[in-house]
Design an enzyme around this catalytic site. Structure first.
Site, PDB file in Angstrom:
ATOM      1  CB  SER A 147       1.969  -5.890   6.405  1.00 37.26           C
ATOM      2  OG  SER A 147       1.801  -4.606   5.595  1.00 37.26           O
ATOM      3  CE1 TYR A 160      -3.482  -6.321   6.801  1.00 43.51           C
ATOM      4  CE2 TYR A 160      -1.867  -4.565   6.700  1.00 43.51           C
ATOM      5  CZ  TYR A 160      -2.131  -5.626   6.342  1.00 43.51           C
ATOM      6  OH  TYR A 160      -1.679  -6.502   5.167  1.00 43.51           O
TER       7      TYR A 160
END
Length: 254
Positions: A147, A160
């Site tokens: 990400s 995350y």
């Protein structure tokens, strides 16, 4: 013939979103694709059906990668599915896409949230790759979906972001480990992609515009934007690239 004709690929978290786009693209390139899902059997069937309607080959495998025994269940079904399609137990391309999110700033993080996110996004990725390498011939491909949150400060989703940093570190170390076998290992870092995962973040036109403004192209990404990059990394054209983190964020926060 496609560049992946005769190859077998496994895409985790492939029932929807980015994973679905990747599975469809690899199938278009000729691969037999194992479409992994956790609970949405209907969505997985839609992915498999779309691939078959397009002339490709695919089968679904169900497993919860965040619990004990999940990886073993995944590969038991993968081996059986590959055998049904006459390809044997070999795996040429692994795409570690399955992941869970969870918005939480530092004061909101709980042990339960931390454990769940790392169990799926980091721990399962290690053991999925471990099992893949037992089946993968020399010259195989591993692509990990990371990400842009691993390079852009995003305190709204602290854990995350941490888990995706772990993905990139794992990518680097594994690439060196398997280099002698000519297996490449790379990660891809999407930015905001228009999927179910961030639907709440773009529930109004103003909110969607704010997310789109992160990119220099001033639009949200689409699953195909990421899938095309993964397809390149899965092909022989990427043979001289390994241990890299490829930004797929549309130039977010440059």
């Amino acid at each position: 013939m496609g560049v992946l004709t005769g190859k077998t690929a496994l895409v985790t978290g492939a029932s929807r979103g980015i994973g679905r786009g990747i599975a469809q693209r690899l199938a278009q390139d000729g691969a037999l694709v194992a479409v992994h899902f956790r609970e949405d059997e209907s969505a997985a069937a839609t992915t498999v059906g779309a691939i078959r309607d397009g002339g490709g080959r695919a089968f679904a495998v169900r497993a919860d990668l965040g619990v004990s025994g999940g990886v073993e269940s995944l590969y038991a079904q993968f081996d059986a599915g590959a055998a049904r399609h006459g390809t044997g137990p070999g795996l040429d391309v692994l795409v570690n896409n399955a992941g869970v999110s969870g918005s939480a700033r530092i004061h909101e993080v709980t042990p339960q949230l931390f454990d769940r996110i790392f169990a799926v996004n980091a721990k399962s990725l290690v053991f999925t790759a471990q099992q893949a390498l037992e089946r993968m011939p020399d010259g195989g491909r591993i692509v990990n979906i990371s990400s842009a949150a691993a390079r852009i400060a995003y305190p709204e989703s602290l854990v995350y972001s941490m888990s995706k940093g772990a993905v990139d570190t794992f990518t680097l170390a594994l690439a060196k480990e398997v280099g002698a076998r000519h297996i490449t290992v790379n990660s891809v870092r999407p930015g905001f992609i228009e999927t179910d995962m961030n639907a709440q973040k773009r529930r109004t036109s103003r909110a969607a515009a704010e997310l789109a403004a992160w990119s220099v192209f001033e639009r949200l990404g689409q699953p195909a934007d990421v899938a095309d990059i993964v397809a390149f990394l899965a092909s022989d054209a990427s043979r001289w690239i390994t241990g890299q983190c490829i930004d797929a964020s549309g130039g977010s926060r440059l």
